[in-house]
Design a protein around this motif. Structure first.
Motif, PDB file in Angstrom:
ATOM      1  N   PRO A 178      -9.934 -14.950   9.367  1.00 44.52           N
ATOM      2  CA  PRO A 178      -9.216 -15.206  10.615  1.00 44.52           C
ATOM      3  C   PRO A 178      -8.257 -16.382  10.505  1.00 44.52           C
ATOM      4  O   PRO A 178      -8.627 -17.457  10.035  1.00 44.52           O
ATOM      5  CB  PRO A 178     -10.347 -15.503  11.610  1.00 44.52           C
ATOM      6  N   GLY A 179      -7.041 -16.156  10.919  1.00 44.14           N
ATOM      7  CA  GLY A 179      -6.038 -17.220  10.968  1.00 44.14           C
ATOM      8  C   GLY A 179      -5.368 -17.528   9.647  1.00 44.14           C
ATOM      9  O   GLY A 179      -4.402 -18.303   9.615  1.00 44.14           O
ATOM     10  N   GLN A 180      -5.843 -16.942   8.539  1.00 48.33           N
ATOM     11  CA  GLN A 180      -5.301 -17.345   7.240  1.00 48.33           C
ATOM     12  C   GLN A 180      -3.863 -16.862   7.032  1.00 48.33           C
ATOM     13  O   GLN A 180      -3.030 -17.604   6.510  1.00 48.33           O
ATOM     14  CB  GLN A 180      -6.187 -16.863   6.099  1.00 48.33           C
ATOM     15  N   THR A 181      -3.565 -15.625   7.438  1.00 48.02           N
ATOM     16  CA  THR A 181      -2.202 -15.124   7.259  1.00 48.02           C
ATOM     17  C   THR A 181      -1.224 -15.934   8.110  1.00 48.02           C
ATOM     18  O   THR A 181      -0.111 -16.235   7.679  1.00 48.02           O
ATOM     19  CB  THR A 181      -2.116 -13.632   7.626  1.00 48.02           C
ATOM     20  N   ARG A 182      -1.630 -16.296   9.316  1.00 41.52           N
ATOM     21  CA  ARG A 182      -0.773 -17.122  10.171  1.00 41.52           C
ATOM     22  C   ARG A 182      -0.567 -18.503   9.557  1.00 41.52           C
ATOM     23  O   ARG A 182       0.538 -19.055   9.597  1.00 41.52           O
ATOM     24  CB  ARG A 182      -1.382 -17.248  11.567  1.00 41.52           C
ATOM     25  N   ALA A 183      -1.616 -19.062   8.966  1.00 39.40           N
ATOM     26  CA  ALA A 183      -1.495 -20.371   8.315  1.00 39.40           C
ATOM     27  C   ALA A 183      -0.534 -20.305   7.138  1.00 39.40           C
ATOM     28  O   ALA A 183       0.262 -21.233   6.912  1.00 39.40           O
ATOM     29  CB  ALA A 183      -2.869 -20.855   7.864  1.00 39.40           C
ATOM     30  N   ILE A 184      -0.581 -19.214   6.378  1.00 41.16           N
ATOM     31  CA  ILE A 184       0.351 -19.038   5.266  1.00 41.16           C
ATOM     32  C   ILE A 184       1.776 -18.931   5.786  1.00 41.16           C
ATOM     33  O   ILE A 184       2.714 -19.521   5.227  1.00 41.16           O
ATOM     34  CB  ILE A 184      -0.030 -17.790   4.439  1.00 41.16           C
ATOM     35  N   THR A 185       1.955 -18.178   6.877  1.00 44.75           N
ATOM     36  CA  THR A 185       3.290 -18.026   7.477  1.00 44.75           C
ATOM     37  C   THR A 185       3.821 -19.369   7.968  1.00 44.75           C
ATOM     38  O   THR A 185       5.004 -19.685   7.788  1.00 44.75           O
ATOM     39  CB  THR A 185       3.234 -17.009   8.632  1.00 44.75           C
ATOM     40  N   LYS A 186       2.957 -20.164   8.577  1.00 41.56           N
ATOM     41  CA  LYS A 186       3.358 -21.504   9.027  1.00 41.56           C
ATOM     42  C   LYS A 186       3.792 -22.362   7.849  1.00 41.56           C
ATOM     43  O   LYS A 186       4.792 -23.094   7.913  1.00 41.56           O
ATOM     44  CB  LYS A 186       2.193 -22.169   9.767  1.00 41.56           C
ATOM     45  N   MET A 187       3.055 -22.269   6.749  1.00 39.88           N
ATOM     46  CA  MET A 187       3.399 -23.007   5.536  1.00 39.88           C
ATOM     47  C   MET A 187       4.764 -22.572   5.001  1.00 39.88           C
ATOM     48  O   MET A 187       5.596 -23.405   4.612  1.00 39.88           O
ATOM     49  CB  MET A 187       2.313 -22.803   4.484  1.00 39.88           C
ATOM     50  N   VAL A 188       5.017 -21.252   4.971  1.00 35.17           N
ATOM     51  CA  VAL A 188       6.306 -20.739   4.488  1.00 35.17           C
ATOM     52  C   VAL A 188       7.448 -21.253   5.360  1.00 35.17           C
ATOM     53  O   VAL A 188       8.477 -21.724   4.851  1.00 35.17           O
ATOM     54  CB  VAL A 188       6.284 -19.193   4.449  1.00 35.17           C
ATOM     55  N   ALA A 189       7.284 -21.192   6.687  1.00 35.08           N
ATOM     56  CA  ALA A 189       8.327 -21.674   7.594  1.00 35.08           C
ATOM     57  C   ALA A 189       8.584 -23.167   7.396  1.00 35.08           C
ATOM     58  O   ALA A 189       9.737 -23.623   7.419  1.00 35.08           O
ATOM     59  CB  ALA A 189       7.941 -21.389   9.045  1.00 35.08           C
TER      60      ALA A 189
END
Length: 204
Positions: free
Chosen positions: A176-187
């Motif tokens: 849970p939340g890991q893909t969003r955390a990766i997306t935040k890191m990319v941004a």
């Protein structure tokens, strides 16, 4: 090593959403990134979640925007490729765990170009509160036939740059939340490069 995740279809596929259906937005004009800058913005093996380096990092790859064939082979819509100045991708996997992660970036000629073509979502039920990037779209499950496992992803726009994050998991349950955390890191890494900084954002 070829990764199945790299073959996932973009949530911004022009067949699913008309590429030029959105009117031009009023946006600030951050400049596009060069090929070298875009590659620098990509996360590497030590920025991805722990364990994904088990089978080796797939490497960083980048191209200028002159060859639309390469752009389309990276699953970007043809109309987007016509406006691209550069693109880049990186991927990693942990085969024993059935995890595969890919990140793709595309730089448009201008922020106006990117904002016109990117159709984001503002529903907190989909993208959460205070989502990363200027615009974002959640991808529940890639709908092509090339991937082995189910997964999820996000498309995110940061200025003139659009990123795709795709994460597939053997049991279908990405933490849970890991893909969003990766997306935040990319941004955030895109933002850092746009400011002329060395990108340091990581999910580690």
């Amino acid at each position: 090593m070829a990764l199945v995740a790299v073959g996932l279809v973009s949530g911004c596929d022009s067949e699913r959403r008309p590429a030029d259906a959105k009117p031009a937005a009023s946006v600030s004009q951050t400049p596009p990134l060069t090929q070298d800058q875009l590659e620098a913005a990509l996360p590497g093996p030590y920025e991805f979640p722990a364990g994904l380096e088990e089978d080796g990092f797939g490497g960083k790859h980048s191209w200028d925007g002159t060859d639309s064939t390469i752009c389309r082979s990276e699953n970007w819509p043809a109309s987007w490729c016509a406006r691209a100045t550069a693109l880049a991708s990186s991927a990693a996997s942990a085969t024993s765990e059935g995890r595969q992660l890919s990140v793709r970036l595309l730089s448009f000629r201008s922020e106006k170009d990117a904002a016109k073509r990117f159709l984001g979502d503002t529903d907190p039920a989909e993208v959460g509160h205070n989502p990363p990037g200027d615009e974002i779209l959640r991808i529940h499950a890639p709908d092509d036939d090339t991937h082995v496992y189910p997964g999820e992803g996000y498309d995110v726009r940061q200025g003139a740059i659009v990123g795709q994050v795709r994460y597939v998991y053997k049991d279908g349950d990405v933490p849970p939340g890991q893909t969003r955390a990766i997306t935040k890191m990319v941004a955030k890494r895109i933002q850092q490069v746009q400011r002329g900084e060395t990108p340091t954002a990581s999910v580690r």
